[in-house]
Design a protein around this motif. Structure first.
Motif, PDB file in Angstrom:
ATOM      1  N   LYS A  66      38.623 -39.742 -30.528  1.00 43.16           N
ATOM      2  CA  LYS A  66      37.700 -39.262 -31.551  1.00 43.16           C
ATOM      3  C   LYS A  66      38.092 -37.846 -31.955  1.00 43.16           C
ATOM      4  O   LYS A  66      38.471 -37.030 -31.111  1.00 43.16           O
ATOM      5  N   GLY A  89      33.732 -36.595 -34.564  1.00 45.80           N
ATOM      6  CA  GLY A  89      33.212 -37.774 -33.869  1.00 45.80           C
ATOM      7  C   GLY A  89      33.712 -39.082 -34.447  1.00 45.80           C
ATOM      8  O   GLY A  89      33.219 -40.156 -34.072  1.00 45.80           O
ATOM      9  N   ASN A  90      34.677 -39.008 -35.354  1.00 44.44           N
ATOM     10  CA  ASN A  90      35.224 -40.228 -35.955  1.00 44.44           C
ATOM     11  C   ASN A  90      36.364 -40.787 -35.093  1.00 44.44           C
ATOM     12  O   ASN A  90      37.187 -40.034 -34.564  1.00 44.44           O
ATOM     13  N   ILE A  91      36.434 -42.101 -34.984  1.00 42.43           N
ATOM     14  CA  ILE A  91      37.512 -42.739 -34.244  1.00 42.43           C
ATOM     15  C   ILE A  91      38.784 -42.698 -35.079  1.00 42.43           C
ATOM     16  O   ILE A  91      38.825 -43.188 -36.211  1.00 42.43           O
ATOM     17  N   THR A  92      39.816 -42.105 -34.525  1.00 42.21           N
ATOM     18  CA  THR A  92      41.110 -42.028 -35.224  1.00 42.21           C
ATOM     19  C   THR A  92      42.146 -42.983 -34.642  1.00 42.21           C
ATOM     20  O   THR A  92      43.147 -43.266 -35.291  1.00 42.21           O
ATOM     21  N   GLU A 105      42.126 -46.516 -31.882  1.00 45.65           N
ATOM     22  CA  GLU A 105      41.598 -47.384 -30.828  1.00 45.65           C
ATOM     23  C   GLU A 105      42.771 -48.080 -30.154  1.00 45.65           C
ATOM     24  O   GLU A 105      43.604 -48.695 -30.822  1.00 45.65           O
ATOM     25  N   THR A 163      31.968 -40.281 -23.441  1.00 46.46           N
ATOM     26  CA  THR A 163      32.813 -39.560 -24.398  1.00 46.46           C
ATOM     27  C   THR A 163      32.990 -38.147 -23.850  1.00 46.46           C
ATOM     28  O   THR A 163      32.009 -37.463 -23.543  1.00 46.46           O
ATOM     29  N   ASN A 215      41.119 -33.193 -29.184  1.00 47.98           N
ATOM     30  CA  ASN A 215      40.281 -34.363 -29.456  1.00 47.98           C
ATOM     31  C   ASN A 215      39.588 -34.850 -28.187  1.00 47.98           C
ATOM     32  O   ASN A 215      39.954 -34.477 -27.064  1.00 47.98           O
ATOM     33  N   HIS A 264      36.728 -41.641 -26.101  1.00 55.49           N
ATOM     34  CA  HIS A 264      35.548 -42.484 -25.904  1.00 55.49           C
ATOM     35  C   HIS A 264      35.970 -43.715 -25.099  1.00 55.49           C
ATOM     36  O   HIS A 264      36.939 -44.398 -25.432  1.00 55.49           O
TER      37      HIS A 264
END
Length: 476
Positions: free
Chosen positions: A120, A124-127, A129, A152, A263, A266
């Motif tokens: 993240k 807080g955005n997922i960059t 996975e 997180t 970063n 999570h």
């Protein structure tokens, strides 16, 4: 006068003596005791229905059975399938159990939903996975790791084992990235790291270990339970403790770069340990020699490692629909013969092998037939398409040698190993002659790629012939 009479007497009786002698010789030819080799009953090993055996493997490894994990619907369907087959071919139902099922309590590890590990950014955005079972393997089998929940947190790179200590308060609330050099040369390195973290006064949220122990290109699915004293398995539904995973090199490099860039990571897990009723499936061909009480067990494990909860499941064609189908075919062939064996032959499809040999352990502790004169041949991963030797494994030197000699006679490339972790082991542990036949092709087992394409029908037929040859020499 007297001499003529004697001549006629001997002449007449010589003919009678000759006839009686010939008859005696004829009777002697049919009643003389046969040698042990001549007394061996001959089984029709050419009647193997390998087409049907392959069909059974295809069915058991299909989506309908969903990976056959103990405690799931797919496993129950597998039990029913084998149970109905044993009934159809006419195996006896052992005294003391109903419907060929030996039921027992087992704790099982279930993946309730797909795990998630993602980077993240500051918003807080997922960059990024990461891929479950391609980039990482979730460790849910260690005591004191968290198997339910999420976290997180910031990441801290650990390059030295001594950096994990109570003096470093910065570890509190963080996710540790354990570089490969920390555990280099230590096969239990991941477990040792966990123990070190658990000794801390701080609460570490996660542990990512740079340990690439994939089989082939993908991480295997592991569902093994701890084996504790007299229990068949013990699991821990922890909602505290760190979440733990193993990452391969490339993915771990991405993590370390993300950590240096500030970063967060999570992590989410949703596993559970549950108490379930599992079943071994057992059918019998009674022996004619009731006094000796000798028994021969032909076995294979029916379970596999289930669904990945990411749209894929683990078919388990080689591991171990192959062995299960093989013992089903052997049972069919022996029942189709009109010959009764001297030894009682017991066919067992064990459950719970993938979760620490639970089914075979239970049987040894609760055997339906006297164990004292029992021999066990277990089939696990037989008929691999890879041209590798057949391993004859276990701590039974005499049985290993007997099977090796038969394999050599049949032109099967084989070797003997003392260390095989399959369902022969609980029998070996109590001093019984027990051996596993296995093609140690581990490239795709416990992954979604273990499909029927991994099984060669000719190599599988050869293993069935090997077992039948042993049965022919020792049980009839």
């Amino acid at each position: 006068m007297q001499g003529i009479k004697l001549k006629k007497y001997f002449s007449r009786n010589l003919k009678l003596i000759s006839i009686l002698t010939i008859l005696a010789l004829m009777v002697g030819c049919t009643t003389a005791p046969a040698s042990p080799e001549e007394m061996t009953q001959s089984l029709n090993k050419e009647s193997i229905d390998i087409t049907n055996t392959i069909r059974i493997i295809e069915e058991l490894s299909s989506e309908d059975f969903d990976g056959r994990l103990t405690g799931t619907k797919g496993n129950e369907l597998t039990v029913e399938y084998i149970e109905n087959y044993f009934k159809k071919i006419g195996l006896d139902n052992p005294t003391g159990i109903e419907g060929y099922r030996q039921s027992y309590d087992q704790k099982v590890l279930l993946n309730e939903s797909k795990p998630m590990i993602a980077i993240k950014d500051g918003m807080g955005n997922i960059t990024k996975e990461f891929g479950f079972l391609s980039d990482y393997r979730k460790m849910a089998i260690f005591e004191d790791v968290k198997i339910q929940g999420e976290a997180t947190a910031e990441m801290i790179i650990i390059n030295n084992f001594d950096e994990i200590n109570n003096d470093d308060k910065a570890l509190d609330g963080k996710i540790l990235l354990i570089s490969n050099n920390v555990i280099a040369g230590n096969p239990t390195g991941g477990y040792d790291i966990l123990q070190k973290v658990l000794d801390l006064e701080q609460q570490v949220e996660g542990i990512i270990v740079n340990l690439d122990n994939r089989y082939g290109e993908h991480y295997l699915v592991s569902t093994s339970l701890r084996y504790i004293n007299t229990k068949l398995g013990e699991g821990f539904n922890n909602k505290t403790g760190p979440i733990m995973a193993y990452f391969h090199d490339e993915a771990f490099e991405e993590l370390t770069q993300a950590a240096m860039d500030g970063n967060t990571l999570h992590m989410k897990v949703d596993y559970s340990y549950k108490d379930e009723v599992a079943h071994n499936v057992i059918g019998v061909i009674p022996g004619s020699d009731e006094e000796s009480q000798e028994t021969l067990i032909i076995a294979a494990h029916l379970d596999h490692v289930g669904n990945n909860q990411d749209g894929t499941y683990n078919p388990g064609a080689l591991d171990n629909a192959s062995g299960t189908a093989a013992i089903m075919e052997i049972a069919r062939m022996l029942k189709s013969e009109e010959l009764q064996p001297k030894k009682t032959i017991i066919f067992i499809a064990f459950n719970g092998e993938e979760q620490y040999l639970c089914g075979s352990t239970y049987y040894v502790r609760n055997s339906l037939y006297p164990l004292a004169n029992t021999t066990v041949i277990n089939l696990d991963m037989v008929g691999s398409k890879e041209v590798i030797p057949l391993t004859i494994g276990g701590s039974s030197n005499n049985l290993n040698k007997d099977l090796y000699d038969i394999a050599t006679e049949l032109g099967i490339d084989a070797l003997i190993s003392q260390d095989i972790a399959s369902d022969q082991r609980p029998f070996n542990d109590v001093g019984l002659e027990a051996t596993t036949l296995i093609h140690l092709d581990t490239n795709k087992i416990h992954t979604k790629f273990d499909t029927i394409e991994n099984v060669d029908k000719d190599r599988l037929a050869n293993i069935i012939k090997l077992v039948l040859s042993y049965i022919e020499k020792t049980a009839y």
